[in-house]
Design a protein around this motif. Structure first.
Motif, PDB file in Angstrom:
ATOM      1  N   TRP A  50       0.830  -1.201   0.000  1.00 42.84           N
ATOM      2  CA  TRP A  50       0.000   0.000   0.000  1.00 42.84           C
ATOM      3  C   TRP A  50       0.868   1.256   0.000  1.00 42.84           C
ATOM      4  N   SER A  51       1.928   1.253   0.795  1.00 41.53           N
ATOM      5  CA  SER A  51       2.827   2.405   0.853  1.00 41.53           C
ATOM      6  C   SER A  51       3.493   2.646  -0.496  1.00 41.53           C
ATOM      7  N   ALA A  52       3.898   1.567  -1.164  1.00 42.11           N
ATOM      8  CA  ALA A  52       4.515   1.703  -2.487  1.00 42.11           C
ATOM      9  C   ALA A  52       3.528   2.270  -3.493  1.00 42.11           C
ATOM     10  N   GLU A  53       2.280   1.814  -3.418  1.00 42.57           N
ATOM     11  CA  GLU A  53       1.250   2.324  -4.326  1.00 42.57           C
ATOM     12  C   GLU A  53       1.003   3.810  -4.095  1.00 42.57           C
ATOM     13  N   GLN A  54       0.988   4.216  -2.810  1.00 38.14           N
ATOM     14  CA  GLN A  54       0.796   5.634  -2.503  1.00 38.14           C
ATOM     15  C   GLN A  54       1.959   6.470  -3.022  1.00 38.14           C
ATOM     16  N   SER A  55       3.178   5.962  -2.881  1.00 42.92           N
ATOM     17  CA  SER A  55       4.346   6.689  -3.384  1.00 42.92           C
ATOM     18  C   SER A  55       4.280   6.836  -4.902  1.00 42.92           C
ATOM     19  N   ALA A  56       3.880   5.772  -5.567  1.00 45.44           N
ATOM     20  CA  ALA A  56       3.757   5.832  -7.026  1.00 45.44           C
ATOM     21  C   ALA A  56       2.684   6.822  -7.455  1.00 45.44           C
ATOM     22  N   THR A  57       1.579   6.844  -6.708  1.00 43.08           N
ATOM     23  CA  THR A  57       0.498   7.781  -7.028  1.00 43.08           C
ATOM     24  C   THR A  57       0.964   9.217  -6.870  1.00 43.08           C
ATOM     25  N   ARG A  58       1.659   9.502  -5.753  1.00 42.81           N
ATOM     26  CA  ARG A  58       2.136  10.859  -5.530  1.00 42.81           C
ATOM     27  C   ARG A  58       3.176  11.257  -6.570  1.00 42.81           C
ATOM     28  N   PHE A  59       4.035  10.316  -6.967  1.00 41.75           N
ATOM     29  CA  PHE A  59       5.015  10.608  -8.010  1.00 41.75           C
ATOM     30  C   PHE A  59       4.305  10.928  -9.321  1.00 41.75           C
ATOM     31  N   GLY A  60       3.234  10.190  -9.608  1.00 45.06           N
ATOM     32  CA  GLY A  60       2.455  10.444 -10.811  1.00 45.06           C
ATOM     33  C   GLY A  60       1.769  11.799 -10.803  1.00 45.06           C
ATOM     34  N   LEU A  61       1.507  12.330  -9.612  1.00 48.89           N
ATOM     35  CA  LEU A  61       0.906  13.656  -9.480  1.00 48.89           C
ATOM     36  C   LEU A  61       1.951  14.771  -9.518  1.00 48.89           C
ATOM     37  N   GLY A  62       3.213  14.389  -9.687  1.00 45.01           N
ATOM     38  CA  GLY A  62       4.268  15.385  -9.755  1.00 45.01           C
ATOM     39  C   GLY A  62       4.927  15.682  -8.433  1.00 45.01           C
ATOM     40  N   MET A  63       4.601  14.911  -7.391  1.00 49.35           N
ATOM     41  CA  MET A  63       5.182  15.144  -6.067  1.00 49.35           C
ATOM     42  C   MET A  63       6.482  14.359  -5.948  1.00 49.35           C
ATOM     43  N   GLN A  64       7.536  14.883  -6.606  1.00 54.16           N
ATOM     44  CA  GLN A  64       8.786  14.127  -6.703  1.00 54.16           C
ATOM     45  C   GLN A  64       9.749  14.416  -5.564  1.00 54.16           C
ATOM     46  N   THR A  65       9.784  15.632  -5.080  1.00 50.42           N
ATOM     47  CA  THR A  65      10.608  15.982  -3.931  1.00 50.42           C
ATOM     48  C   THR A  65       9.662  16.219  -2.779  1.00 50.42           C
ATOM     49  N   GLU A  66       9.512  15.232  -1.925  1.00 58.04           N
ATOM     50  CA  GLU A  66       8.423  15.230  -0.969  1.00 58.04           C
ATOM     51  C   GLU A  66       8.914  15.297   0.463  1.00 58.04           C
ATOM     52  N   LEU A  67       8.184  16.045   1.272  1.00 56.82           N
ATOM     53  CA  LEU A  67       8.401  16.073   2.706  1.00 56.82           C
ATOM     54  C   LEU A  67       7.087  15.712   3.367  1.00 56.82           C
ATOM     55  N   ARG A  68       7.111  14.696   4.225  1.00 56.78           N
ATOM     56  CA  ARG A  68       5.893  14.200   4.871  1.00 56.78           C
ATOM     57  C   ARG A  68       5.868  14.692   6.313  1.00 56.78           C
ATOM     58  N   ILE A  69       4.916  15.582   6.604  1.00 52.58           N
ATOM     59  CA  ILE A  69       4.835  16.221   7.911  1.00 52.58           C
ATOM     60  C   ILE A  69       3.549  15.789   8.620  1.00 52.58           C
ATOM     61  N   GLY A  70       3.670  15.450   9.899  1.00 54.43           N
ATOM     62  CA  GLY A  70       2.504  15.153  10.718  1.00 54.43           C
ATOM     63  C   GLY A  70       2.313  16.239  11.766  1.00 54.43           C
ATOM     64  N   VAL A  71       1.071  16.671  11.958  1.00 50.67           N
ATOM     65  CA  VAL A  71       0.764  17.707  12.946  1.00 50.67           C
ATOM     66  C   VAL A  71      -0.511  17.339  13.689  1.00 50.67           C
ATOM     67  N   GLY A  72      -0.682  17.922  14.870  1.00 49.82           N
ATOM     68  CA  GLY A  72      -1.900  17.744  15.626  1.00 49.82           C
ATOM     69  C   GLY A  72      -3.011  18.632  15.100  1.00 49.82           C
ATOM     70  N   PRO A  73      -4.259  18.401  15.519  1.00 48.26           N
ATOM     71  CA  PRO A  73      -5.406  19.121  14.958  1.00 48.26           C
ATOM     72  C   PRO A  73      -5.411  20.619  15.226  1.00 48.26           C
ATOM     73  N   LEU A  74      -4.946  21.061  16.405  1.00 44.74           N
ATOM     74  CA  LEU A  74      -4.974  22.492  16.698  1.00 44.74           C
ATOM     75  C   LEU A  74      -3.947  23.241  15.855  1.00 44.74           C
ATOM     76  N   VAL A  75      -2.736  22.702  15.766  1.00 49.10           N
ATOM     77  CA  VAL A  75      -1.705  23.307  14.919  1.00 49.10           C
ATOM     78  C   VAL A  75      -2.148  23.287  13.462  1.00 49.10           C
ATOM     79  N   ALA A  76      -2.766  22.194  13.038  1.00 46.08           N
ATOM     80  CA  ALA A  76      -3.237  22.093  11.655  1.00 46.08           C
ATOM     81  C   ALA A  76      -4.262  23.169  11.342  1.00 46.08           C
ATOM     82  N   SER A  77      -5.175  23.420  12.276  1.00 39.36           N
ATOM     83  CA  SER A  77      -6.256  24.381  12.044  1.00 39.36           C
ATOM     84  C   SER A  77      -5.776  25.824  12.049  1.00 39.36           C
TER      85      SER A  77
END
Length: 302
Positions: free
Chosen positions: A76-103
């Motif tokens: 599943w992770s490989a499929e997601q990476s391929a999908t994002r690459f297909g969308l042009g997301m080649q240099t990617e940074l994956r950030i996680g945040v909590g809901p208050l900071v996100a909002s």
């Protein structure tokens, strides 16, 4: 052993029956049964038992099913990476945040990062801190912005972004809003909205309140994964909520909120940038940290 057979075993055990699993996998039941017979022969023992209530794993089946789930997750992770690459997301940074900071902060931070790094693509995931740390350890995220959490953060490095502490927030029209001195006992008669009640912080919001001397906490609403609900509901009644002060102060004027002058210490809520040791020295860590600090200072100055 074939990896697909291990994944199929996991699906069978998760579904509880071969017939349901065959429908989910879109393969015939005889084919699935044959694949399990092959896997049992290779494994050297039965993988599950059958009854009128469905299938139940054997110890051997449970071990192999865990491997099957791990393989499925990697696929599943490989499929997601391929999908994002297909969308042009080649240099990617994956950030996680909590809901208050996100909002309240993430939209500005995103603009800053993309302005400073035009070729960067961001994947932003909003979740509880505990789950974000698990996702870093599972290589589903690169970094996370969150407070300290029990055990899940032990293998990660952290950088302090800003210091903060917990405070009690309410509507500007709350009966306690005009009082210059509020005792903890004065809070006991009002309903509470608790954010992150189910997250594994060092101490839950309710535990923080009880530690400060509030014996009864009448929780009317508990939230996990969303902060805007709390910000929108607080002004509509006599609700109280314990929230990080510096971050919530950003939203207070817009939502008609204020922190109450309670004579109590509810503890720190410092915010850190968490990352695996392998990213130490990465230039993007400094960029993300600076974007958060600058965004918070700008928001507080308004």
């Amino acid at each position: 052993m074939e990896s697909k057979h291990l994944m199929q075993l996991a699906i069978i055990l998760d579904c509880g029956s071969i017939s349901q699993a065959s429908g989910k996998l879109h393969i015939s039941q005889p084919t699935l049964t044959k694949n399990m017979q092959t896997l049992e022969m290779q494994a050297g023992g039965p993988l599950f038992t059958r009854s009128r209530h469905g299938v139940r794993q054997t110890p051997l089946g449970g071990v192999l099913a865990r491997e099957g789930r791990a393989i499925a997750k990697s696929v599943w992770s490989a499929e997601q990476s391929a999908t994002r690459f297909g969308l042009g997301m080649q240099t990617e940074l994956r950030i996680g945040v909590g809901p208050l900071v996100a909002s309240l902060l993430m939209h500005t931070i995103t603009e800053t990062l993309l302005r400073d790094h035009p070729n960067l693509s961001l994947l932003i995931r909003v979740d509880t801190p505990y789950r974000l740390f698990e996702q870093i350890n599972d290589d589903e995220l690169d970094i996370a912005v969150a407070p300290t959490v029990i055990s899940a953060s032990q293998e990660l490095d952290k950088v302090l972004l800003f210091e903060d502490h917990l405070a009690i927030f309410a509507s500007c029209h709350h009966p306690l809003s005009q009082q210059k001195r509020i005792e903890v006992s004065d809070l006991s008669h009002y309903p509470w909205i608790n954010i992150a009640t189910y997250a594994k912080f060092e101490e839950s919001p309710v535990e923080r309140l009880q530690k400060a001397g509030l014996k009864q906490v009448h929780t009317h609403i508990a939230l996990a994964g969303d902060a805007m609900i709390c910000l929108n509901i607080l002004p509509t009644g006599e609700y109280l909520s314990i929230m990080p002060k510096r971050v919530t102060d950003i939203a207070a004027p817009r939502f008609g909120l204020q922190s109450l002058a309670v004579e109590a210490d509810f503890g720190e809520r410092n915010m850190y940038l968490w990352h695996p040791p392998s990213l130490a020295g990465d230039i993007m860590l400094d960029s993300v940290a600076r974007a958060f600090i600058d965004t918070l200072e700008t928001a507080m100055a308004k």
